[in-house]
Write a protein that holds these residues in place. Sequence first.
Motif, PDB file in Angstrom:
ATOM      1  N   TYR A  39       0.693  -1.208  -0.089  1.00  0.00           N
ATOM      2  CA  TYR A  39      -0.072   0.029   0.188  1.00  0.00           C
ATOM      3  C   TYR A  39       0.783   1.368  -0.133  1.00  0.00           C
ATOM      4  N   LEU A  40       2.167   1.180   0.368  1.00  0.00           N
ATOM      5  CA  LEU A  40       2.935   2.609   0.487  1.00  0.00           C
ATOM      6  C   LEU A  40       3.924   2.540  -0.509  1.00  0.00           C
ATOM      7  N   LEU A  41       4.705   1.410  -0.766  1.00  0.00           N
ATOM      8  CA  LEU A  41       5.796   1.477  -1.621  1.00  0.00           C
ATOM      9  C   LEU A  41       5.406   1.090  -3.024  1.00  0.00           C
ATOM     10  N   GLN A  42       4.726   0.281  -3.431  1.00  0.00           N
ATOM     11  CA  GLN A  42       4.562  -0.653  -4.700  1.00  0.00           C
ATOM     12  C   GLN A  42       3.971   0.510  -5.560  1.00  0.00           C
ATOM     13  N   PRO A  43       3.050   1.453  -5.316  1.00  0.00           N
ATOM     14  CA  PRO A  43       2.919   2.474  -6.191  1.00  0.00           C
ATOM     15  C   PRO A  43       4.082   3.215  -6.750  1.00  0.00           C
ATOM     16  N   PHE A  44       5.240   3.426  -6.117  1.00  0.00           N
ATOM     17  CA  PHE A  44       6.553   3.873  -6.690  1.00  0.00           C
ATOM     18  C   PHE A  44       6.962   2.988  -7.765  1.00  0.00           C
ATOM     19  N   LEU A  45       7.070   1.498  -7.526  1.00  0.00           N
ATOM     20  CA  LEU A  45       7.466   0.730  -8.441  1.00  0.00           C
ATOM     21  C   LEU A  45       6.801   0.661  -9.645  1.00  0.00           C
ATOM     22  N   VAL A  46       5.313   0.554  -9.566  1.00  0.00           N
ATOM     23  CA  VAL A  46       4.315   0.599 -10.775  1.00  0.00           C
ATOM     24  C   VAL A  46       4.560   1.820 -11.411  1.00  0.00           C
ATOM     25  N   LEU A  50       6.236   2.034 -15.334  1.00  0.00           N
ATOM     26  CA  LEU A  50       5.296   2.407 -16.498  1.00  0.00           C
ATOM     27  C   LEU A  50       5.506   3.784 -16.918  1.00  0.00           C
ATOM     28  N   THR A  51       6.662   4.239 -16.624  1.00  0.00           N
ATOM     29  CA  THR A  51       6.813   5.666 -17.143  1.00  0.00           C
ATOM     30  C   THR A  51       8.417   5.769 -17.436  1.00  0.00           C
ATOM     31  N   SER A  52       8.980   4.523 -17.325  1.00  0.00           N
ATOM     32  CA  SER A  52      10.539   4.488 -17.381  1.00  0.00           C
ATOM     33  C   SER A  52      10.919   4.677 -18.893  1.00  0.00           C
ATOM     34  N   ARG A  53       9.805   4.635 -20.026  1.00  0.00           N
ATOM     35  CA  ARG A  53       9.952   4.996 -21.322  1.00  0.00           C
ATOM     36  C   ARG A  53       8.548   5.056 -22.005  1.00  0.00           C
ATOM     37  N   PRO A 160      -3.668  -0.496  -4.745  1.00  0.00           N
ATOM     38  CA  PRO A 160      -3.026   0.748  -5.216  1.00  0.00           C
ATOM     39  C   PRO A 160      -2.585   0.460  -6.590  1.00  0.00           C
ATOM     40  N   ALA A 161      -1.877  -0.528  -6.504  1.00  0.00           N
ATOM     41  CA  ALA A 161      -1.166  -0.966  -7.897  1.00  0.00           C
ATOM     42  C   ALA A 161      -1.818  -0.573  -9.225  1.00  0.00           C
ATOM     43  N   ILE A 162      -3.182  -1.101  -9.172  1.00  0.00           N
ATOM     44  CA  ILE A 162      -3.991  -1.276 -10.423  1.00  0.00           C
ATOM     45  C   ILE A 162      -4.246   0.524 -10.766  1.00  0.00           C
ATOM     46  N   TRP A 163      -4.634   1.166  -9.685  1.00  0.00           N
ATOM     47  CA  TRP A 163      -4.899   2.507  -9.893  1.00  0.00           C
ATOM     48  C   TRP A 163      -3.523   3.518 -10.290  1.00  0.00           C
ATOM     49  N   PHE A 164      -2.458   3.403  -9.488  1.00  0.00           N
ATOM     50  CA  PHE A 164      -1.124   3.785 -10.194  1.00  0.00           C
ATOM     51  C   PHE A 164      -0.745   3.416 -11.211  1.00  0.00           C
ATOM     52  N   GLY A 165      -0.899   1.992 -11.828  1.00  0.00           N
ATOM     53  CA  GLY A 165      -0.550   1.520 -13.197  1.00  0.00           C
ATOM     54  C   GLY A 165      -1.357   2.107 -14.069  1.00  0.00           C
ATOM     55  N   SER A 166      -2.600   2.443 -14.121  1.00  0.00           N
ATOM     56  CA  SER A 166      -3.678   2.779 -15.074  1.00  0.00           C
ATOM     57  C   SER A 166      -3.002   4.258 -14.862  1.00  0.00           C
ATOM     58  N   GLY A 167      -2.775   5.101 -13.999  1.00  0.00           N
ATOM     59  CA  GLY A 167      -2.709   6.284 -14.154  1.00  0.00           C
ATOM     60  C   GLY A 167      -1.294   6.567 -14.821  1.00  0.00           C
ATOM     61  N   ALA A 168      -0.362   5.491 -14.605  1.00  0.00           N
ATOM     62  CA  ALA A 168       1.002   5.837 -15.161  1.00  0.00           C
ATOM     63  C   ALA A 168       0.856   5.474 -16.819  1.00  0.00           C
ATOM     64  N   ILE A 169      -0.044   4.675 -17.189  1.00  0.00           N
ATOM     65  CA  ILE A 169      -0.012   4.480 -18.730  1.00  0.00           C
ATOM     66  C   ILE A 169      -0.766   5.483 -19.326  1.00  0.00           C
ATOM     67  N   LEU A 170      -1.731   6.065 -18.704  1.00  0.00           N
ATOM     68  CA  LEU A 170      -2.418   7.443 -19.257  1.00  0.00           C
ATOM     69  C   LEU A 170      -1.318   8.647 -19.123  1.00  0.00           C
ATOM     70  N   PHE A 171      -0.490   8.595 -18.180  1.00  0.00           N
ATOM     71  CA  PHE A 171       0.257   9.663 -18.109  1.00  0.00           C
ATOM     72  C   PHE A 171       1.506   9.500 -19.210  1.00  0.00           C
ATOM     73  N   ASN A 172       1.661   8.432 -19.316  1.00  0.00           N
ATOM     74  CA  ASN A 172       2.888   8.219 -20.559  1.00  0.00           C
ATOM     75  C   ASN A 172       2.335   8.305 -21.827  1.00  0.00           C
ATOM     76  N   LEU A 173       1.017   7.647 -22.073  1.00  0.00           N
ATOM     77  CA  LEU A 173       0.312   8.036 -23.609  1.00  0.00           C
ATOM     78  C   LEU A 173       0.078   9.290 -23.863  1.00  0.00           C
ATOM     79  N   SER A 174       0.033   9.981 -22.828  1.00  0.00           N
ATOM     80  CA  SER A 174      -0.343  11.719 -23.137  1.00  0.00           C
ATOM     81  C   SER A 174       0.890  12.460 -23.345  1.00  0.00           C
ATOM     82  N   LEU A 186      11.688   8.982  -7.115  1.00  0.00           N
ATOM     83  CA  LEU A 186      10.629   7.999  -7.468  1.00  0.00           C
ATOM     84  C   LEU A 186      11.520   6.550  -7.878  1.00  0.00           C
ATOM     85  N   ARG A 187      12.449   6.695  -8.292  1.00  0.00           N
ATOM     86  CA  ARG A 187      13.512   5.549  -8.589  1.00  0.00           C
ATOM     87  C   ARG A 187      13.790   4.874  -7.141  1.00  0.00           C
ATOM     88  N   MET A 188      14.365   5.715  -6.276  1.00  0.00           N
ATOM     89  CA  MET A 188      14.595   5.276  -5.140  1.00  0.00           C
ATOM     90  C   MET A 188      13.454   4.366  -4.149  1.00  0.00           C
TER      91      MET A 188
END
Length: 302
Positions: A39-46, A50-53, A160-174, A186-188
């Motif tokens: 709940y606290l750290l996995q959103p950073f990883l996701v 999903l925004t690494s490239r 949380p991983a699903i919400w942050f993952g979906s948000g990251a994909i939209l962020f990336n595609l935008s 974020l990397r840390m």
Amino acid sequence: MELALAIGGIYFFILLGFGGKKHFNERLDEKSLVLISLYLLQPFLVFWGLTSRSIDRGVLEAPLIFLGVIALILLLILPFAYRFFDDARERSIVLVASIVGNTGNLGIPLGIALFGESSVIYTSIINLANVFLVFTVGVYFYSRGSFSIVESLKNIFRLPAIWFGSGAILFNLSGLEIPPPLELPLRMGAYATMVLQLMIFGIYLATVKVSRIRWPLLRFVSVVKFLLIPLLTWLVLMPLDLSPMVFNLILLELVVPMAVMNVNLAALYDCHPDQVAFLTFATSLIFLLYLFLLERWAFHPI
């Protein structure tokens, strides 16, 4: 030698968690660590993954191919699972253990160790697909059909991983990019997540009792995981126009052993959690040896 050092570095944190649990025993509360990780750290990883490239067609195809191979495997092994295992719980265990892998806390860092950070976008999106697999098909089998896939989908969206993952994909595609001053924290957070998850994996393995093992379960899963899946994956992927790295990553993510989340789900649905824990432990050891064979005989040169 480089491969041994890379894999050894990953497994060092698993051993650290294993040794910590053996030494501190009940003072080391794995449930609290799971909550911190989930709940606290996995959103950073996701979000980092999903925004690494930028996301392109190849990135979006990877999880679809991953799920397609799993669907084929499931269709192939279902008749054999019913033939060899009369007990519904054991049948469920071998089916889930064969098709579900630890694509997150093991697959992502292994991808980095073997292929560098360019692999993160692929392993991260495959991991999202695997989360859906665990909480739909996996839960369905663990509950022996008593828990609906629709209800499982509702539970997925509490993660949380699903919400942050979906948000990251939209962020990336935008076409948006992470500001450079924010990229480092974020990397840390992402690497802290991977380290903690690997240690949690080792903590759970420390609780396994080998004396209560059903060896036919291990034989069935090992044949499927380390023989049938690689063979079928080769047959499916060879005609496709994939880059060598994507080819290798899909193969890697299909053969990684189960995550400790499966032990929790098995306990929740009274599906022999001790046997699931042992399968997680045993297939992890086999996988460690198997990686060197994959590197020598299966992986394309990068």
